[in-house]
Design a protein around this motif. Structure first.
Motif, PDB file in Angstrom:
ATOM      1  N   GLU A  22      -7.358   5.732   1.967  1.00  0.00           N
ATOM      2  CA  GLU A  22      -6.768   6.017   1.026  1.00  0.00           C
ATOM      3  C   GLU A  22      -7.002   7.576   0.242  1.00  0.00           C
ATOM      4  OE1 GLU A  22      -6.342   1.715   1.360  1.00  0.00           O
ATOM      5  OE2 GLU A  22      -7.931   3.352   1.777  1.00  0.00           O
ATOM      6  N   PRO A  45      -3.447   5.061   3.327  1.00  0.00           N
ATOM      7  CA  PRO A  45      -3.878   3.691   3.237  1.00  0.00           C
ATOM      8  C   PRO A  45      -4.296   3.045   4.364  1.00  0.00           C
ATOM      9  CG  PRO A  45      -2.137   3.719   2.121  1.00  0.00           C
ATOM     10  CD  PRO A  45      -2.140   5.151   2.463  1.00  0.00           C
ATOM     11  N   ARG A 103       0.987  -1.285  -0.019  1.00  0.00           N
ATOM     12  CA  ARG A 103      -0.048  -0.052  -0.001  1.00  0.00           C
ATOM     13  C   ARG A 103       0.873   1.481  -0.227  1.00  0.00           C
ATOM     14  NH1 ARG A 103      -5.556  -1.826   2.730  1.00  0.00           N
ATOM     15  NH2 ARG A 103      -5.086  -3.945   3.031  1.00  0.00           N
TER      16      ARG A 103
END
Length: 391
Positions: A105, A110, A64
């Motif tokens: 996000e 995230p 991420r």
């Protein structure tokens, strides 16, 4: 040395175009050593830098992305800047007394959710990489945003998919977790310890306000009422009568407390029913309302259950439409990301055909602006909200 991950040829296009997730199936190889939760560098197959983010090989979403700047460190200053940007945005677009302070996000962090309820904050960590920074986030909320208390609601099932335990509890000194807020002129008790998600669904704030103009002097039915929020907004707007329905007796009892808090207990009533069963029963009895509101939970949280969820949405909408007086208003929504806007619209249209009614669209809305929709991350777009007149 920072561990480096390289993506397969033809993979990672979404990440290069702004999406923050990289799946395990997109990764070719890596150089160096890591532990899950570490910050790693990410490159495409041409060895061009894409970003830096955290790794969790126990998750299908393996990487991420936290930053596109190779020189930016993921430290206290990083979170200070992200929180400041999130707060400045919310001060511009919404009432910040209670709001979603940070939306994962869509705010470029995230896996992290922060909700603000007056002077109390609720944190939800949905990914291993975020867990390592919770202490920093709490410190910033207390020192820079005046948090009187911070509570963790990382008890979402998605954590199990990340190989993590579900946890909840105080991140500061304990405090009374029954917090009182005011939204759109309506007072609520919010149970941030035991309520659903973080205790209250802030994403419908503006949609709740949008029904005020429809409800003055009207008979209103609110299905899947949860905390009674739509029902109470109808009551504050001057509805003649309001009935809120929920399958949970605990929810109904809580709604009645909220009605009393607003002095609406004589106008806004709540009953415990399964909406699917009772709407069919009341339709057969010929009951009619000026305004019918459907705000069901997400019937699907995966692509695999879309078909059964679509049947559920069609059934409940068909039953709801049949209870609306001719010329009255029908309000319906879906909070499932997987029930995409086109499919939801088609499902409503099919229900209207079977109910033998004509719908005239008044408004289409999405989630409140403190839940921004990131166009590079369509997972951030989930709430669809319609107001129709039934002809």
């Amino acid at each position: 040395m920072t561990c480096k991950f390289y993506l397969l040829k033809g993979k990672g296009k979404n990440a290069e175009n702004g999406h923050l997730w990289i799946y395990s199936t997109e990764i070719a190889e890596f150089e160096g050593e890591y532990e899950n939760g570490d910050i790693v560098e990410i490159y495409n197959y041409r060895e061009e830098f894409i970003g830096k983010g955290y790794i969790n090989d126990a998750s299908k979403i393996t990487l991420r992305i936290m930053t596109r700047d190779i020189n930016e460190e993921i430290d206290e200053e990083f979170f200070r800047k992200r929180l400041r940007a999130a707060w400045e945005y919310r001060k511009t677009v919404t009432d910040t007394s209670s709001c979603r302070f940070l939306f994962g996000e869509a705010d470029f962090v995230p896996g992290l959710i922060i909700d603000k309820f007056e002077d109390y904050f609720v944190i939800q960590s949905l990914a291993l990489g975020i867990d390592k920074y919770k202490d920093i986030v709490v410190k910033l909320l207390v020192e820079e945003y005046g948090a009187k208390g911070v509570y963790e609601r990382s008890d979402a099932k998605v954590r199990i998919l990340e190989g993590m335990e579900q946890v909840k509890g105080f991140l500061t000194e304990p405090f009374d977790t029954m917090v009182q807020i005011t939204e759109n002129g309506v007072k609520y008790y919010v149970d941030i310890e035991n309520g659903q998600k973080t205790g209250f669904f802030l994403d419908q704030k503006d949609n709740r306000a949008s029904i005020h103009k429809l409800c003055n002097g009207k008979d209103v039915l609110d299905c899947f009422t949860h905390t009674g929020s739509f029902a109470l907004n109808a009551g504050v707007a001057g509805a003649k009568s309001v009935l809120g329905v929920d399958i949970s007796q605990h929810a109904v009892d809580f709604c009645r407390r909220n009605a009393e808090l607003n002095g609406l207990q004589d106008t806004v009533k709540f009953e415990c029913h399964n909406a699917f069963d009772v709407l069919r029963e009341w339709s057969d009895e010929g009951r009619k309302y000026d305004v019918v509101i459907l705000d069901p939970p997400a019937f699907t949280k995966s692509r695999e259950t879309i078909k059964s969820a679509t049947r559920g949405y069609k059934e409940i909408n068909l039953r709801g439409m049949k209870l609306v007086k001719k010329g009255g208003y029908f309000i319906t929504c879906s909070c499932s990301h997987f029930m995409n806007p086109d499919l939801f619209r088609e499902t409503i249209a099919s229900a209207a055909k079977d109910a033998k009614v004509t719908l005239r669209q008044v408004e289409f809305r999405t989630q409140a602006p403190d839940h921004p929709i990131l166009w590079n991350s369509d997972e951030s777009y989930y709430l669809k909200f319609y107001i129709f007149q039934v002809a």
